[in-house]
Design an enzyme around this catalytic site. Sequence first.
Site, PDB file in Angstrom:
ATOM      1  N   GLY A 155      -9.952 -17.698 -11.805  1.00 56.55           N
ATOM      2  CA  GLY A 155      -9.934 -17.283 -13.199  1.00 56.55           C
ATOM      3  C   GLY A 155     -11.097 -16.384 -13.545  1.00 56.55           C
ATOM      4  N   ASP A 192       0.354  -7.669   1.607  1.00 56.39           N
ATOM      5  CA  ASP A 192       0.728  -6.262   1.746  1.00 56.39           C
ATOM      6  C   ASP A 192       2.244  -6.082   1.730  1.00 56.39           C
ATOM      7  OD1 ASP A 192       0.203  -3.549   1.867  1.00 56.39           O
ATOM      8  OD2 ASP A 192       0.086  -3.486   4.051  1.00 56.39           O
ATOM      9  N   GLY A 227       3.309   7.097   8.215  1.00 55.42           N
ATOM     10  CA  GLY A 227       4.603   7.028   7.537  1.00 55.42           C
ATOM     11  C   GLY A 227       5.454   5.861   7.983  1.00 55.42           C
ATOM     12  N   ASN A 228       5.085   5.179   9.082  1.00 56.56           N
ATOM     13  CA  ASN A 228       5.844   4.018   9.544  1.00 56.56           C
ATOM     14  C   ASN A 228       5.631   2.790   8.656  1.00 56.56           C
ATOM     15  OD1 ASN A 228       5.869   5.213  12.726  1.00 56.56           O
ATOM     16  ND2 ASN A 228       7.579   3.898  12.137  1.00 56.56           N
ATOM     17  N   SER A 229       4.612   2.806   7.807  1.00 55.93           N
ATOM     18  CA  SER A 229       4.339   1.666   6.940  1.00 55.93           C
ATOM     19  C   SER A 229       5.573   1.273   6.142  1.00 55.93           C
ATOM     20  CB  SER A 229       3.210   1.993   5.956  1.00 55.93           C
ATOM     21  OG  SER A 229       1.963   1.756   6.521  1.00 55.93           O
ATOM     22  N   HIS A 270       0.800  -1.221   0.000  1.00 57.01           N
ATOM     23  CA  HIS A 270       0.000   0.000   0.000  1.00 57.01           C
ATOM     24  C   HIS A 270       0.838   1.278   0.000  1.00 57.01           C
ATOM     25  CE1 HIS A 270       0.336  -0.106   4.522  1.00 57.01           C
ATOM     26  NE2 HIS A 270       0.361   1.198   4.348  1.00 57.01           N
TER      27      HIS A 270
END
Length: 441
Positions: free
Chosen positions: A347, A217, A289-291, A187
């Site tokens: 699919g 993620d 912002g730590n992501s 993300h």
Amino acid sequence: MENKWEYDYSGTYPGSGGSNPTPASYTPIGPSGEPSMGAGANYTAPGYTMPGGPSAPMGGEPQPPRMKKRHPHLKKIGAGALALVLVAGVSFGGGYAGFYLADKTSSARIVYQSANPSGTATSSTDGSTSLDPLVSVINSITPSVVEITTEQMVTTSYGFWGGQQIVSGAGSGVIYTEDGYIITNNHVVEGAEQITVKLNDGTTYNATLVGADSQSDIAVIKIDATGLTPAVLGDSDTIAIGETAIAVGNPSNLGVTSTDGIISALNRSVTVEGNTMNLIQTSAAISPGNSGGGLFNSRGELIGIVNAKNADENAEGLGFAIPINTVKSVAQDLIENGYVTGRPALGITVVSITDAQTAMQYGVSTLGAYVQSVSEGSGAANAGMKVGDRIVSVGTKTVTTATDVTNALQDYAAGDTVQVQVDRGGELITLNVVLGEKTQA
């Protein structure tokens, strides 16, 4: 993309080692200007006035002297009590008394420890040196954490007119190899047209996306550099609740910052943007912002990649990280193949119809997860699935949204056969679908 998310994880928060049915809301750690930093704020304790007024001696108003009877048999007891009082006094004021006695009494042997910003050892009065263990650990791990900024062109509407503007985001990353592979969150870089990496020494590089996986993620980016300091990878299967945890990242785009806490829980089942994950919970302060930053143990080993925090403004110390053992396998697949191998796929593409307006738009009367397209030659096509089918269940799980379908498939692997029940024109049909492999496409 980091600026894009103020994740409202409206999924359940089942708990660790058990279940906790209390609903919770989680937020991925977005860019600066989103949730304000709860940790690291400066506070000033309020003042107070001594009893008897500011000029009164300690203990309040002076008392008149009283005559005391002598009891010879209590002399030893009194001396012992005095000694205990003195010991307690020295213990309570040790920090101040240590420095005071070191200056005033050359024969005093006071040992004290003091951490300083440079991370160098400090000397005691007897010539020995000591160091706060966290100082050396943090100094050793910060070169492995980088700042990431992204830019994305987005379309906006202004009344009847449309336009485009560049949106910036900020996040963090952890150096995986010395030749420039860096791990971050999906993300953080999702949709980014430009990715910039800033190293701990201030050097900046343009980065390219190697591969990304929304289910875990995790994303891997690459910069053209060598001689970097990769993080030392730990083993997330061996960590225990109560261990020291150090979160290092780029909160609110301030630059690389460290916060510490403990491992609060393991295997927390948390829904992150529609994907249910088993995460490490920590009390270390996590901010926007730590992501993509690192969660380290007291030995300086990387044990997780930070990706979420609790969105409730009344909740503190509820941050989450992807276990490093999960990260390692995903990152290696992304580097070698560009996607995570072995992931099952029906699919098809699925659209979630969750309100009457959308149902009217698609011309259906029942809310649910509808087949929007079927890939030629896929397991779904071979089983007879058709566009317009409403998916009722996948295996043993009832589904009502596209996210439900994705989560139900996590119980299977490519090559497995799964029963899918669909509603076609009011008739329930059971299809046996051989799952294919979900590739990058």
